[in-house]
Design a protein around this motif. Structure first.
Motif, PDB file in Angstrom:
ATOM      1  N   ARG A 172       0.828  -1.218   0.000  1.00 16.14           N
ATOM      2  CA  ARG A 172       0.000   0.000   0.000  1.00 16.14           C
ATOM      3  C   ARG A 172       0.848   1.248   0.000  1.00 16.14           C
ATOM      4  N   ARG A 173       2.129   1.085   0.331  1.00 16.41           N
ATOM      5  CA  ARG A 173       3.006   2.253   0.396  1.00 16.41           C
ATOM      6  C   ARG A 173       3.749   2.488  -0.914  1.00 16.41           C
ATOM      7  N   THR A 174       3.386   1.712  -1.937  1.00 20.63           N
ATOM      8  CA  THR A 174       4.077   1.893  -3.207  1.00 20.63           C
ATOM      9  C   THR A 174       3.785   3.276  -3.784  1.00 20.63           C
ATOM     10  N   ARG A 175       4.774   3.843  -4.457  1.00 20.75           N
ATOM     11  CA  ARG A 175       4.546   5.149  -5.074  1.00 20.75           C
ATOM     12  C   ARG A 175       3.707   5.005  -6.341  1.00 20.75           C
ATOM     13  N   GLY A 176       3.985   3.943  -7.091  1.00 22.34           N
ATOM     14  CA  GLY A 176       3.260   3.723  -8.342  1.00 22.34           C
ATOM     15  C   GLY A 176       4.001   4.333  -9.510  1.00 22.34           C
ATOM     16  N   PRO A 181      -1.756  21.830  -6.636  1.00 24.21           N
ATOM     17  CA  PRO A 181      -2.371  22.464  -5.461  1.00 24.21           C
ATOM     18  C   PRO A 181      -3.833  22.093  -5.265  1.00 24.21           C
ATOM     19  N   PHE A 182      -4.407  21.342  -6.187  1.00 22.40           N
ATOM     20  CA  PHE A 182      -5.852  21.093  -6.130  1.00 22.40           C
ATOM     21  C   PHE A 182      -6.225  19.608  -6.033  1.00 22.40           C
ATOM     22  N   ASP A 183      -5.300  18.769  -5.626  1.00 15.87           N
ATOM     23  CA  ASP A 183      -5.573  17.327  -5.496  1.00 15.87           C
ATOM     24  C   ASP A 183      -6.196  16.742  -6.759  1.00 15.87           C
ATOM     25  N   ALA A 184      -5.638  17.122  -7.887  1.00 10.06           N
ATOM     26  CA  ALA A 184      -6.186  16.623  -9.150  1.00 10.06           C
ATOM     27  C   ALA A 184      -5.285  15.591  -9.808  1.00 10.06           C
ATOM     28  N   LEU A 185      -4.138  15.351  -9.213  1.00 11.80           N
ATOM     29  CA  LEU A 185      -3.190  14.420  -9.824  1.00 11.80           C
ATOM     30  C   LEU A 185      -2.694  13.440  -8.760  1.00 11.80           C
ATOM     31  N   PHE A 186      -2.672  12.173  -9.134  1.00  8.08           N
ATOM     32  CA  PHE A 186      -2.273  11.114  -8.198  1.00  8.08           C
ATOM     33  C   PHE A 186      -1.356  10.143  -8.930  1.00  8.08           C
ATOM     34  N   MET A 187      -0.522   9.461  -8.171  1.00  8.26           N
ATOM     35  CA  MET A 187       0.189   8.343  -8.758  1.00  8.26           C
ATOM     36  C   MET A 187      -0.771   7.154  -8.736  1.00  8.26           C
ATOM     37  N   GLY A 188      -0.553   6.183  -9.621  1.00  5.47           N
ATOM     38  CA  GLY A 188      -1.447   5.026  -9.719  1.00  5.47           C
ATOM     39  C   GLY A 188      -0.889   3.819  -8.984  1.00  5.47           C
ATOM     40  N   TYR A 189      -1.774   2.915  -8.632  1.00  7.51           N
ATOM     41  CA  TYR A 189      -1.388   1.730  -7.855  1.00  7.51           C
ATOM     42  C   TYR A 189      -1.018   0.549  -8.770  1.00  7.51           C
ATOM     43  N   ALA A 217      -1.392   5.623  -2.645  1.00  6.76           N
ATOM     44  CA  ALA A 217      -1.457   6.498  -1.471  1.00  6.76           C
ATOM     45  C   ALA A 217      -0.285   7.472  -1.425  1.00  6.76           C
ATOM     46  N   TYR A 218       0.477   7.554  -2.514  1.00  7.92           N
ATOM     47  CA  TYR A 218       1.617   8.475  -2.529  1.00  7.92           C
ATOM     48  C   TYR A 218       1.123   9.922  -2.406  1.00  7.92           C
ATOM     49  N   MET A 219       1.588  10.626  -1.425  1.00  9.76           N
ATOM     50  CA  MET A 219       1.178  12.003  -1.105  1.00  9.76           C
ATOM     51  C   MET A 219      -0.279  12.078  -0.627  1.00  9.76           C
ATOM     52  N   PRO A 242      -1.929   9.750   1.973  1.00 11.26           N
ATOM     53  CA  PRO A 242      -1.965   8.576   2.861  1.00 11.26           C
ATOM     54  C   PRO A 242      -3.378   8.175   3.250  1.00 11.26           C
ATOM     55  N   GLU A 243      -4.345   9.094   3.121  1.00 12.63           N
ATOM     56  CA  GLU A 243      -5.729   8.772   3.475  1.00 12.63           C
ATOM     57  C   GLU A 243      -6.311   7.709   2.539  1.00 12.63           C
ATOM     58  N   LEU A 244      -5.661   7.487   1.390  1.00 11.76           N
ATOM     59  CA  LEU A 244      -6.167   6.502   0.428  1.00 11.76           C
ATOM     60  C   LEU A 244      -5.674   5.082   0.726  1.00 11.76           C
ATOM     61  N   ALA A 245      -4.737   4.966   1.635  1.00 18.17           N
ATOM     62  CA  ALA A 245      -4.106   3.653   1.858  1.00 18.17           C
ATOM     63  C   ALA A 245      -5.117   2.588   2.277  1.00 18.17           C
ATOM     64  N   ASP A 246      -6.096   2.975   3.089  1.00 18.28           N
ATOM     65  CA  ASP A 246      -7.063   1.994   3.590  1.00 18.28           C
ATOM     66  C   ASP A 246      -7.951   1.433   2.483  1.00 18.28           C
ATOM     67  N   GLU A 247      -8.073   2.137   1.373  1.00 12.72           N
ATOM     68  CA  GLU A 247      -8.905   1.657   0.258  1.00 12.72           C
ATOM     69  C   GLU A 247      -8.185   0.605  -0.581  1.00 12.72           C
TER      70      GLU A 247
END
Ligand code: SF4
Ligand code: SF4
Length: 164
Positions: free
Chosen positions: A39-43, A104-112, A141-143, A145-150
């Motif tokens: 779950r801690r992978t950056r992706g 700045p707007f939480d619009a970009l994420f790394m993928g799992y 969950a990179y940057m 961490p609230e997504l890790a539980d999903e």
């Protein structure tokens, strides 16, 4: 001088081989079998949230590879920009995550996910819908961490060994 009887070394080697013959293998027969990664992978892919994106292009300016291309159109009535095209040439992306950190707007994420191989170079250029999240393209969950539980719990090789 110490002498060893001829064949002792071979017998020792064979003993080890025979012992391992009856052990359960812990290798994973990929791609038929897969392990859940940490779950801690950056992706190593990007997930884009169109709803949150303002087209500010901070990500594009931050990218050391210059592989993010944002095209916006001004919506004068609503006093804002609308993103017409958000494109990433993943063939040159080094998965550094700086664009995700900078947004700045939480619009970009790394993928799992991690199975990104493509047959053609052109397929590595991902635009708009291709960057959306889906069941196969989950956010890591990179940057965030609230997504890790999903995310699924990591499968350990030791568990693979004992589950069958
Ligand atoms: S992960 Fe790094 S190289 Fe890839 S698009 Fe983002 S900033 Fe650029
Ligand atoms: S930094 Fe974020 S909000 Fe700005 S263009 Fe990139 S993804 Fe969109």
């Amino acid at each position: 001088m110490k002498f060893e009887r001829y064949g002792i070394g071979i017998a020792k080697g064979l003993t080890v081989t025979i012992r391992h013959l009856f052990r359960h293998p812990i290798t994973t027969q990929y791609p038929e079998q897969r392990l859940n990664i940490s779950r801690r992978t950056r992706g190593n892919e990007l997930i884009w949230d169109r709803n949150n994106c303002t087209g500010c292009a901070t990500c594009a300016k931050t990218c050391p590879q210059g592989v993010i291309h944002v095209v916006t159109a001004a919506k004068i009535d609503e006093n804002k920009y609308e993103v017409e095209k958000f494109e990433v040439d993943t063939g040159y992306c080094i998965s550094c995550g700086l664009c995700v950190e900078a947004c700045p707007f939480d619009a970009l994420f790394m993928g799992y996910a991690y199975e990104l191989a493509k047959y053609r170079r052109g397929e590595l250029v991902q635009t708009n819908e291709m960057l959306f999240a889906s069941e196969e393209r989950r956010r890591s969950a990179y940057m965030h961490p609230e997504l890790a539980d999903e995310l699924p719990r990591q499968t350990l090789l030791l568990e693979r060994n004992t589950e069958e």
